[in-house]
Motif scaffolding. Structure first.
Motif, PDB file in Angstrom:
ATOM      1  N   ALA A 132       0.852  -1.328  -0.028  1.00  0.00           N
ATOM      2  CA  ALA A 132      -0.126  -0.075  -0.006  1.00  0.00           C
ATOM      3  C   ALA A 132       0.864   1.206   0.067  1.00  0.00           C
ATOM      4  O   ALA A 132       1.930   1.479   0.624  1.00  0.00           O
ATOM      5  CB  ALA A 132      -0.900  -0.152   1.276  1.00  0.00           C
TER       6      ALA A 132
ATOM      7  N   LYS B 164      -2.064   3.973   3.118  1.00  0.00           N
ATOM      8  CA  LYS B 164      -2.319   2.729   4.073  1.00  0.00           C
ATOM      9  C   LYS B 164      -3.733   2.666   4.530  1.00  0.00           C
ATOM     10  O   LYS B 164      -4.560   3.571   4.819  1.00  0.00           O
ATOM     11  CB  LYS B 164      -1.291   3.108   5.210  1.00  0.00           C
ATOM     12  CG  LYS B 164       0.122   3.194   5.129  1.00  0.00           C
ATOM     13  CD  LYS B 164       0.463   1.895   4.256  1.00  0.00           C
ATOM     14  CE  LYS B 164       2.277   1.861   4.236  1.00  0.00           C
ATOM     15  NZ  LYS B 164       2.758   0.621   3.282  1.00  0.00           N
ATOM     16  N   TYR B 165      -4.003   1.253   4.640  1.00  0.00           N
ATOM     17  CA  TYR B 165      -5.274   0.955   5.676  1.00  0.00           C
ATOM     18  C   TYR B 165      -4.613   0.759   6.967  1.00  0.00           C
ATOM     19  O   TYR B 165      -3.886   0.088   7.218  1.00  0.00           O
ATOM     20  CB  TYR B 165      -5.660  -0.411   4.895  1.00  0.00           C
ATOM     21  CG  TYR B 165      -6.232  -1.511   5.992  1.00  0.00           C
ATOM     22  CD1 TYR B 165      -7.249  -0.931   6.643  1.00  0.00           C
ATOM     23  CD2 TYR B 165      -5.987  -2.610   5.680  1.00  0.00           C
ATOM     24  CE1 TYR B 165      -7.965  -2.113   7.555  1.00  0.00           C
ATOM     25  CE2 TYR B 165      -6.387  -3.736   6.681  1.00  0.00           C
ATOM     26  CZ  TYR B 165      -7.396  -3.441   7.364  1.00  0.00           C
ATOM     27  OH  TYR B 165      -7.919  -4.414   8.124  1.00  0.00           O
ATOM     28  N   TRP B 166      -5.231   1.588   7.840  1.00  0.00           N
ATOM     29  CA  TRP B 166      -5.010   1.366   9.183  1.00  0.00           C
ATOM     30  C   TRP B 166      -6.164   1.542  10.169  1.00  0.00           C
ATOM     31  O   TRP B 166      -6.288   2.913  10.358  1.00  0.00           O
ATOM     32  CB  TRP B 166      -3.706   2.094   9.740  1.00  0.00           C
ATOM     33  CG  TRP B 166      -2.982   1.771  11.100  1.00  0.00           C
ATOM     34  CD1 TRP B 166      -3.398   2.556  12.096  1.00  0.00           C
ATOM     35  CD2 TRP B 166      -2.188   0.585  11.148  1.00  0.00           C
ATOM     36  NE1 TRP B 166      -2.623   1.651  13.270  1.00  0.00           N
ATOM     37  CE2 TRP B 166      -1.937   0.669  12.606  1.00  0.00           C
ATOM     38  CE3 TRP B 166      -1.778  -0.358  10.358  1.00  0.00           C
ATOM     39  CZ2 TRP B 166      -1.259  -0.613  13.211  1.00  0.00           C
ATOM     40  CZ3 TRP B 166      -1.051  -1.482  11.076  1.00  0.00           C
ATOM     41  CH2 TRP B 166      -0.638  -1.375  12.490  1.00  0.00           C
TER      42      TRP B 166
ATOM     43  N   ILE C  74     -14.088  -6.848   8.750  1.00  0.00           N
ATOM     44  CA  ILE C  74     -12.915  -6.264   8.220  1.00  0.00           C
ATOM     45  C   ILE C  74     -13.409  -5.142   7.362  1.00  0.00           C
ATOM     46  O   ILE C  74     -13.176  -5.081   6.223  1.00  0.00           O
ATOM     47  CB  ILE C  74     -12.002  -7.293   7.660  1.00  0.00           C
ATOM     48  CG1 ILE C  74     -11.691  -8.432   8.600  1.00  0.00           C
ATOM     49  CG2 ILE C  74     -10.874  -6.489   7.289  1.00  0.00           C
ATOM     50  CD1 ILE C  74     -10.727  -9.224   8.549  1.00  0.00           C
TER      51      ILE C  74
ATOM     52  N   ARG D 180     -10.888 -16.448  10.534  1.00  0.00           N
ATOM     53  CA  ARG D 180     -10.864 -15.839   9.243  1.00  0.00           C
ATOM     54  C   ARG D 180     -10.718 -16.827   8.003  1.00  0.00           C
ATOM     55  O   ARG D 180     -11.718 -16.620   7.133  1.00  0.00           O
ATOM     56  CB  ARG D 180      -9.514 -15.090   9.163  1.00  0.00           C
ATOM     57  CG  ARG D 180      -9.837 -13.694  10.208  1.00  0.00           C
ATOM     58  CD  ARG D 180      -8.194 -12.987  10.059  1.00  0.00           C
ATOM     59  NE  ARG D 180      -8.402 -11.625  10.816  1.00  0.00           N
ATOM     60  CZ  ARG D 180      -7.815 -10.693  10.290  1.00  0.00           C
ATOM     61  NH1 ARG D 180      -6.664 -10.785   9.435  1.00  0.00           N
ATOM     62  NH2 ARG D 180      -7.953  -9.454  11.123  1.00  0.00           N
TER      63      ARG D 180
ATOM     64  N   SER E  54      -0.102 -12.488   4.694  1.00  0.00           N
ATOM     65  CA  SER E  54      -1.453 -12.712   4.754  1.00  0.00           C
ATOM     66  C   SER E  54      -2.325 -12.232   3.673  1.00  0.00           C
ATOM     67  O   SER E  54      -3.233 -12.918   3.145  1.00  0.00           O
ATOM     68  CB  SER E  54      -2.000 -12.235   6.136  1.00  0.00           C
ATOM     69  OG  SER E  54      -2.083 -10.706   5.989  1.00  0.00           O
TER      70      SER E  54
ATOM     71  N   ARG F  23      -6.930  -6.296  -1.881  1.00  0.00           N
ATOM     72  CA  ARG F  23      -6.231  -5.679  -2.924  1.00  0.00           C
ATOM     73  C   ARG F  23      -5.592  -6.527  -3.787  1.00  0.00           C
ATOM     74  O   ARG F  23      -5.020  -6.271  -4.975  1.00  0.00           O
ATOM     75  CB  ARG F  23      -5.512  -4.472  -2.459  1.00  0.00           C
ATOM     76  CG  ARG F  23      -6.237  -3.589  -1.725  1.00  0.00           C
ATOM     77  CD  ARG F  23      -5.424  -2.165  -1.268  1.00  0.00           C
ATOM     78  NE  ARG F  23      -4.092  -3.002  -0.387  1.00  0.00           N
ATOM     79  CZ  ARG F  23      -3.837  -2.439   0.736  1.00  0.00           C
ATOM     80  NH1 ARG F  23      -4.545  -1.601   1.305  1.00  0.00           N
ATOM     81  NH2 ARG F  23      -2.721  -3.219   1.295  1.00  0.00           N
TER      82      ARG F  23
ATOM     83  N   SER G 299      -0.588  -6.411  13.012  1.00  0.00           N
ATOM     84  CA  SER G 299      -1.014  -5.284  12.366  1.00  0.00           C
ATOM     85  C   SER G 299      -2.555  -5.417  12.890  1.00  0.00           C
ATOM     86  O   SER G 299      -3.058  -3.844  13.121  1.00  0.00           O
ATOM     87  CB  SER G 299      -1.033  -5.110  10.742  1.00  0.00           C
ATOM     88  OG  SER G 299      -1.193  -6.381  10.582  1.00  0.00           O
ATOM     89  N   SER G 300      -3.188  -6.611  12.972  1.00  0.00           N
ATOM     90  CA  SER G 300      -4.765  -6.431  13.428  1.00  0.00           C
ATOM     91  C   SER G 300      -4.956  -5.822  14.593  1.00  0.00           C
ATOM     92  O   SER G 300      -5.815  -5.067  15.168  1.00  0.00           O
ATOM     93  CB  SER G 300      -5.277  -7.667  13.244  1.00  0.00           C
ATOM     94  OG  SER G 300      -4.632  -8.706  13.827  1.00  0.00           O
TER      95      SER G 300
ATOM     96  N   MET H 220      -3.740  -2.053  14.860  1.00  0.00           N
ATOM     97  CA  MET H 220      -4.729  -1.063  14.357  1.00  0.00           C
ATOM     98  C   MET H 220      -5.920  -0.920  15.288  1.00  0.00           C
ATOM     99  O   MET H 220      -6.720  -0.008  15.450  1.00  0.00           O
ATOM    100  CB  MET H 220      -5.178  -1.235  12.996  1.00  0.00           C
ATOM    101  CG  MET H 220      -5.795  -2.727  12.714  1.00  0.00           C
ATOM    102  SD  MET H 220      -6.119  -2.588  10.757  1.00  0.00           S
ATOM    103  CE  MET H 220      -4.615  -3.232  10.211  1.00  0.00           C
TER     104      MET H 220
ATOM    105  N   ASP I 125       5.222  -0.935   6.147  1.00  0.00           N
ATOM    106  CA  ASP I 125       4.208  -1.499   6.778  1.00  0.00           C
ATOM    107  C   ASP I 125       4.369  -1.865   8.166  1.00  0.00           C
ATOM    108  O   ASP I 125       5.357  -1.087   8.936  1.00  0.00           O
ATOM    109  CB  ASP I 125       3.750  -2.895   6.004  1.00  0.00           C
ATOM    110  CG  ASP I 125       3.073  -2.500   4.587  1.00  0.00           C
ATOM    111  OD1 ASP I 125       2.536  -1.461   4.547  1.00  0.00           O
ATOM    112  OD2 ASP I 125       3.147  -3.723   3.732  1.00  0.00           O
ATOM    113  N   ALA I 126       3.733  -2.757   8.714  1.00  0.00           N
ATOM    114  CA  ALA I 126       3.983  -2.842  10.352  1.00  0.00           C
ATOM    115  C   ALA I 126       5.167  -4.034  10.653  1.00  0.00           C
ATOM    116  O   ALA I 126       5.118  -4.740  11.119  1.00  0.00           O
ATOM    117  CB  ALA I 126       2.661  -3.661  10.768  1.00  0.00           C
TER     118      ALA I 126
HETATM  119  C1  DP6 Z   1       0.309  -1.774   7.432  1.00  0.00           C
HETATM  120  O1  DP6 Z   1      -4.497  -6.438   6.123  1.00  0.00           O
HETATM  121  O2  DP6 Z   1      -2.651  -7.470   7.589  1.00  0.00           O
HETATM  122  O3  DP6 Z   1       0.170  -3.504   5.784  1.00  0.00           O
HETATM  123  O4  DP6 Z   1      -7.197  -6.759   7.937  1.00  0.00           O
HETATM  124  O5  DP6 Z   1      -6.340  -7.073  10.389  1.00  0.00           O
HETATM  125  O6  DP6 Z   1      -5.797  -8.604   8.338  1.00  0.00           O
HETATM  126  P1  DP6 Z   1      -6.175  -7.203   8.703  1.00  0.00           P
HETATM  127  O7  DP6 Z   1      -4.756  -6.433   8.512  1.00  0.00           O
HETATM  128  P2  DP6 Z   1      -3.747  -6.417   7.405  1.00  0.00           P
HETATM  129  O8  DP6 Z   1      -3.186  -4.822   7.669  1.00  0.00           O
HETATM  130  C2  DP6 Z   1      -2.262  -4.382   6.609  1.00  0.00           C
HETATM  131  C3  DP6 Z   1      -1.789  -2.994   7.208  1.00  0.00           C
HETATM  132  C4  DP6 Z   1      -0.640  -2.623   6.349  1.00  0.00           C
HETATM  133  C5  DP6 Z   1      -1.241  -1.576   5.373  1.00  0.00           C
HETATM  134  C6  DP6 Z   1      -1.833  -1.722   4.255  1.00  0.00           C
HETATM  135  O9  DP6 Z   1      -1.388  -2.820   3.572  1.00  0.00           O
HETATM  136  O10 DP6 Z   1      -2.701  -1.009   3.793  1.00  0.00           O
END
Ligand code: DP6
Length: 394
Positions: A13, A16-18, A26, A72, A116, A150, A200-201, A204, A294-295
């Motif tokens: 990413a 970012k998704y956070w 989810i 999951r 993952s 994604r 990361s789960s 966040m 990332d994390a």
């Molecule tokens: C920092 O997709 O691993 O990589 O939904 O809890 O499985 P869960 O989390 P995950 O988080 C990814 C976080 C990241 C940012 C991103 O990939 O957008």
């Protein structure tokens, strides 16, 4: 017995998704945008098989049998079967047969890279092939791991957070295909850091509960930044792309530090890599390299093909490694040898202007790749991870 084997790519990413607004389904608190990486260098591979002779569900991950208990995983399987049932295309008997799943990554798990996304995208894609499920797969993959949604598409991909409480509009869409920006390259620098990080789960969830900055980020920064990022990708505007990616990564890590207790993912090596990138960009007067983290401490660098020799030279100079085996050294990779060797020896003068110390053995591994396609089905018998009786081949 029915059997399907697929591969699915990793994605990184740049917005970012956070943070989740719904832990169960989810559902994220902001949109995100990523590049899907070419499967040649990094992918998850999964074989799924069903048979009336199997007496229980079984799963093997990277060579180890695991319990089929991960919620999951169970969710993904249940949702794919539900879709298959609703489509009316899959006979109930086939849905009742037990399943065997075998999955492995082609990149070292020791590299500590998040797998993952590729893993769940691959599982969902393979299950959908097996049960004949068509249509959008991102909603299904999302329920395995957010970022996995994604990885069901190639190129640059945007995950729209959506507003539906059930998440039916929280889906990934392709922004452009991998052919759109053919000169884009990605170098992942894997830091030599054994420290156990907060997953990361969990991180966040903690940020959602305690960080005001995260709320500000989701409501104010990301909505504007992601539009600018999508446009930069469309326009192939590298300088804007790199500047936004670095800003967004730094903001995500700032929210992690604003979390109580703080989640510290970047290491001193991460910061040294970030320093080097800023020094290079200063030297050129414009961003020619962008980073994102990332994390974990590993740097993911984006740059154009023409700048790869320069970057490789400087990374080798500032992060020398004494490990002569240095397996998987991408800088000696077969596909890219020509690109890299063409620049050797040209950059000595640059080093002197950097004013940085060297950091021996700070990096342990590097991967050189580009933007690639989404999941693929493999039809060769030799590609299957399960044999004709449904047992793992390894
Ligand atoms: C920092 O997709 O691993 O990589 O939904 O809890 O499985 P869960 O989390 P995950 O988080 C990814 C976080 C990241 C940012 C991103 O990939 O957008």
């Amino acid at each position: 017995m029915d059997l399907v084997t697929c591969t699915a790519p990793v994605n990184i990413a740049v917005i970012k998704y956070w943070g989740k607004r719904d832990e169960e389904l989810i559902l994220p608190i902001n949109d995100s945008l990523s590049a899907t990486l070419a499967s040649e260098q990094m992918h998850a591979k999964t074989t799924v098989s069903i048979s009336p002779n199997f007496t229980e569900d079984r799963i093997w991950l990277n060579g180890q049998e695991e319990a089929m208990a991960n919620p999951r995983l169970v969710n993904c399987l249940r949702e794919v079967k539900r879709r298959a049932r609703e489509s009316g295309q899959t006979p109930q008997t086939r849905l009742d047969w037990h399943i065997r799943i075998c999955s492995a990554n082609n990149f070292p798990t020791a590299a500590g890279l998040a797998s993952s996304a590729a893993g769940y995208a691959c599982l969902v894609y393979a299950l959908c092939q097996l049960y004949g499920v068509k249509g959008d797969l991102s909603e299904l993959a999302r329920q395995g791991s957010g970022s996995a949604c994604r990885s069901v598409l190639g190129g640059f991909v945007r995950w729209r957070m959506g507003s539906d409480a059930q998440g039916h509009d929280s889906l990934a869409h392709q922004v452009v295909g991998p052919e759109h920006w053919p000169d884009m390259r990605i170098i992942i620098l894997v830091a030599n850091d054994g420290q156990k990080k907060v997953p990361s789960s969990i991180g966040m969830k903690r940020s959602v509960g305690t960080s005001e900055l995260l709320k500000f980020r989701a409501e104010n920064t990301v909505p504007k930044r992601i539009e600018a990022m999508e446009k930069a990708v469309q326009d192939r505007d590298f300088a804007t792309f790199a500047a936004l990616a670095m800003k967004d990564s730094n903001e995500m890590h700032a929210t992690c530090l604003d979390t109580t207790p703080p989640c510290v993912y970047m290491s001193s090596t991460s910061h040294q890599v970030s320093d080097l990138v800023h020094k290079i960009n200063e030297h050129f007067g414009t961003p020619i390299v962008g980073y994102t983290f990332d994390a974990g401490p590993n740097a993911c660098l984006f740059l154009l093909k023409e700048h790869v020799p320069l970057l490789v030279h400087l990374v080798r100079h500032y992060f020398p490694t004494s490990d002569t085996t240095f397996k998987g050294d991408p800088f000696r990779g077969r596909d890219f040898d020509v690109e890299i060797s063409s620049g050797e020896g040209k950059f000595q003068s640059l080093e002197s202007s950097m004013d940085m110390g060297t950091n021996p053995d700070a990096l342990k591994y590097a991967i050189y790749t580009k933007v690639g396609l989404g999941p693929e089905v493999l039809t060769n018998t030799s590609d299957h991870l399960l044999d004709e009786l449904g047992n793992p081949k390894m």
